[in-house]
Each structure stands twice: as structure tokens, then as C-alpha cells.
Enzyme design. Structure first.
Site, short mmCIF file in Angstrom:
data_model
loop_
_atom_site.label_atom_id
_atom_site.label_comp_id
_atom_site.label_asym_id
_atom_site.label_seq_id
_atom_site.Cartn_x
_atom_site.Cartn_y
_atom_site.Cartn_z
N HIS A 126 -2.45 29.51 12.35
CA HIS A 126 -3.21 28.42 12.97
C HIS A 126 -2.42 27.94 14.18
CE1 HIS A 126 -4.80 24.29 13.34
NE2 HIS A 126 -5.82 24.66 12.60
N ASP A 203 3.31 27.15 5.92
CA ASP A 203 2.15 26.28 6.10
C ASP A 203 1.22 26.49 4.91
OD1 ASP A 203 -0.30 25.17 6.73
OD2 ASP A 203 -0.50 26.16 8.68
N GLN A 206 -3.91 25.81 3.68
CA GLN A 206 -5.06 26.53 3.13
C GLN A 206 -4.83 27.03 1.71
OE1 GLN A 206 -8.08 26.74 4.43
NE2 GLN A 206 -7.44 25.57 6.22
N CYS A 368 -9.25 27.53 15.33
CA CYS A 368 -7.87 27.23 15.76
C CYS A 368 -6.94 28.40 15.46
CB CYS A 368 -7.35 25.95 15.10
SG CYS A 368 -8.21 24.47 15.61
#
Length: 410
Positions: A126, A203, A206, A368
Site C-alpha cells: 500500500h 503492515d 489487512q 492505493c
């Protein structure tokens, strides 16, 4: 027995009042969960309870409301700590969300990098896990290198081994791709990066709605997510960091709460986690974040994952009925409940606009993640992302809407 037979989705859907509304006169079918999940009544009630009964600033006051708010906020931090299995609650920094968390770490590493050092990001990221590192490289002279992806939407792990070297200081990768749903082999990535002394930030924005990450078992250095992806409110998220690393990083912002002593001659800083939480925080958001995690754990992440996988398999099978469809990404066995697809010769925006008229909420665009779209040489995709409160009947409604849109646009 199939999961759907013991997973009472009808009862669960009653927790989400927004699912009762209509869009353009049609029942809402919400398949944009990768952008933000919906909020159950239990979390809404938690938010209302805070503002109705004990709204006050925290950590500073001796009065009853301040004490109640402080206790609830710090209890939420402990809930988050336990959910992700951090060693201690001080390792959980409450932030405005994943983007804020990543920028906090990027800002802190400016003092540790120099010209010639390397930062490795994956090709599935992202923008929020690309741009802060580009900015850091501009400031320090470090080099940004990209671990390439393949046609299947997975990372080229053999190339990863080639790219790692003693100059690699940081490795940044998402646990799950927001654009494709690909589940990345983060445990392997973390171990190999550590072999070269590199620190790893994952990250988890998600992955958090679908998978329960154990940060100690992963041995990850930093892990982050946002509450609004996991049935919580917007504007709140968390950064996990190993204590020794968080203590080594400088404060990200200056102000109240993050200080120990202030004078015009010199200021000293508070310890963790306050060091990174300048100013009045999103108190209600933090408390509701904890309630949202409890809500999902009450349902059970194993149940959620199994049920969502059934939805993914069913939706994939139904979409393959079209003879002009292209599905991007790997097999359903290596994905969370996300499908990115296009119809040959049709622009995703046009399809998305038409199905919205029929009450179907899907995401269209580059999500994104423009480098992924450039890799596939497309302007964007139609993304249907499912949650545990969705149903196969809703997928059938989406398929009917897509058939109509397809016939209208061809």
C-alpha cells in the site's frame, strides 16, 4: 459439516444495524470491507456509553470521570496487547492508524540510517508502506529497493534471498495485500531479514480482520493495524514494537503527555508508551478499539477465517462463470477473502458505478497500490472484499448485478 452450517451468520448480522439499510432502493450488499469494516451495535454502544457517562481527559485528573476514562483506556491497551501477544502493554502504542504508525517508525529511524544503507519494501505494498520510506531515503541517502512480485500476485522469495545483504537495515512488508488479498510468508521474511541484522515492520492492516497475529511467535520488530478494519472506529490504531527498539527511537511528536519534565532550558521525555502519545489521544476510539477486538474474539478468529474462506471459494466459482473475466492474484488457498478482477474491455469504474445502482458496494480503482496496477498494466480493478457478516446470497446478488452491468457495457 460445513462452517456455514454451524456459523450463525443470521444472528451475527443482527449486530450490524447498517446492514438493514437500502441503497438506491435495493438492500445494501457491502463488499468493501478491505477499505473499512462495518461497526457492530456492541461497539456503537461502547462509544455512546463513553460520551454519555464518563467523557473526560485521561492520565491527568484525580476526579472520578478522569479515573474511569483512564482505566478504560488502559484496559483497552491491555486487550490489544493480549490479542497480539505482546510481552507487555508498554509495547503497544495507540496511534491514529496504520499510516500514522508507519510514519512514526520511519521518522525514528532517520537517526540510525546513513548514505548507502538499504531499505527493502515489497512490490505488494500500500502507498502508506512505500511513501514514508521514500521520504526517509531522501533525508538520509539510504537506498530503497523493491522485492518484485510475480504474475500470480505473490512475492519472489528466491529474489528476496539475493537482495538481502549486510547493508539491508529495514524490511517492510504487508501481512496481506490490500489489493489482491495475498497472504505473504512473513515468518520466513522476518527470519531471513534477521539473519542479516535487518529490522522488519509488518503492515497488518489487512490481516488483522482475518488472522490473529502472534508478534512474539513471529519475532517481528514492528507490527501495526487500524481499528476500522476490525469492526472498530476510524482514527485509531496500534503500533507494536519490541521494547528495546521503541526505547531507542526518538519521540515522533512533542507536546503534553510525552514529557517527563519541561523547562525552557531542557525537556526530558516520558517512558513507554507515553513517549509516543503526545497530546490528548482518541480516548473513545481507544476504548472502542478494545471492545471491537473483544467482539471479534467472542465470535472466534478460527470461525471467522473458515467462514470467510467458504465465501471466497464460492465467490471465485461464481465469478468464473463469466467468459470475459480476469481475476488477479493467486489461488484462494493463499488469500484472505478478497477478489480483484476486471472484465475484458470494460473500465472498472464503469462497472462499479452500475452495480452501485443495484445496491452493491465494491471498490474500484488502484486501491492505493499503484505499483501493482502498473505491474499488471491496468488502470485499476474491481475489488470485492468479504467479511464474516456477509453471505452467499449477497454474492449471488453481486453476480446478478455484474451480469447486468456486463451486458449493458459490452
Amino acid at each position: 459439516m460445513k462452517v456455514a452450517e454451524r456459523f450463525d451468520v443470521t444472528k451475527i448480522r443482527q449486530d450490524f444495524p447498517i446492514l438493514n439499510r437500502k441503497v438506491n432502493g435495493k438492500p445494501l450488499v457491502y463488499f468493501d470491507n478491505a477499505a473499512t469494516s462495518q461497526t457492530p451495535q456492541q461497539v456503537i454502544d461502547c462509544i455512546v456509553d463513553y460520551y454519555q457517562n464518563y467523557n473526560a481527559n485521561i492520565h491527568r485528573g484525580v476526579h472520578a470521570l478522569s479515573q474511569e476514562a483512564t482505566d478504560a483506556y488502559e484496559k483497552a491497551r491491555q486487550i490489544i496487547q493480549q490479542h497480539f501477544n505482546a510481552k507487555e502493554s508498554k509495547e503497544i502504542i495507540l496511534t491514529a492508524g496504520t499510516t500514522h504508525s508507519i510514519n512514526l517508525v520511519a521518522n525514528g529511524f532517520e537517526k540510525f540510517l546513513q548514505k548507502g544503507d538499504e531499505i527493502l519494501v515489497s512490490g505488494l505494498e500500500h502507498h502508506s508502506n512505500i511513501v514514508p520510506w521514500q521520504m526517509l531515503c531522501e533525508k538520509t541517502g539510504a537506498l530503497l529497493k523493491v522485492l518484485p512480485m510475480s504474475e500470480t500476485g505473490t512475492l519472489n522469495m528466491s529474489q528476496f534471498e539475493v537482495m538481502l545483504n549486510p547493508n539491508t537495515k529495514l524490511v517492510m512488508v504487508n501481512h496481506v495485500s490490500n489489493a489482491l488479498g495475498t497472504i505473504n510468508p512473513i515468518q520466513e521474511i522476518i527470519k531471513k531479514a534477521h539473519d542479516f541484522g535487518a529490522k522488519v515492520l509488518v503492515d497488518g492492516a489487512q490481516s488483522a480482520p482475518h488472522l490473529k497475529a502472534d508478534v512474539q511467535a513471529l519475532d517481528v520488530d514492528f507490527y501495526t493495524c487500524s481499528a476500522h478494519k476490525i469492526c472498530g472506529p476510524t482514527g485509531i490504531g496500534m503500533l507494536y514494537g519490541k521494547r528495546e527498539l521503541l526505547e531507542a527511537l526518538p519521540p515522533y511528536q512533542g507536546g503534553g503527555e510525552m514529557i517527563d519534565q519541561v523547562s525552557f532550558e531542557k525537556t526530558t521525555y516520558a517512558g513507554l508508551p507515553n513517549k509516543f502519545e503526545a497530546g490528548t489521544p482518541n480516548i473513545c476510539g481507544g476504548i472502542a478499539f478494545g471492545r471491537a477486538i473483544n467482539y471479534m474474539n467472542e465470535i472466534g478468529f478460527e470461525n471467522i477465517q473458515a467462514y470467510e474462506h467458504e465465501l471466497l471459494l464460492y465467490a471465485t466459482k461464481r465469478l468464473e462463470e463469466f467468459d470475459n473475466i480476469i481475476i488477479y492474484g493467486t489461488s484462494p488457498e493463499q488469500k484472505t477473502a478478497v477478489i480483484s478482477f476486471n472484465f475484458e474491455g470494460l473500465h472498472p469504474y464503469d462497472v462499479g458505478t452500475l452495480v452501485d445502482k443495484m445496491g452493491i458496494a465494491v471498490r474500484t480503482g488502484h486501491h492505493c497500490a499503484q505499483p501493482i496496477m502498473e505491474f499488471f498494466k491496468i488502470p485499476g480493478t474491481i475489488r470485492a472484499s468479504f467479511s464474516f457478516y456477509n453471505t452467499k446470497e449477497e454474492i449471488d446478488l453481486m453476480i446478478d448485478a455484474l451480469k447486468k452491468a456486463n451486458s449493458m457495457l459490452l
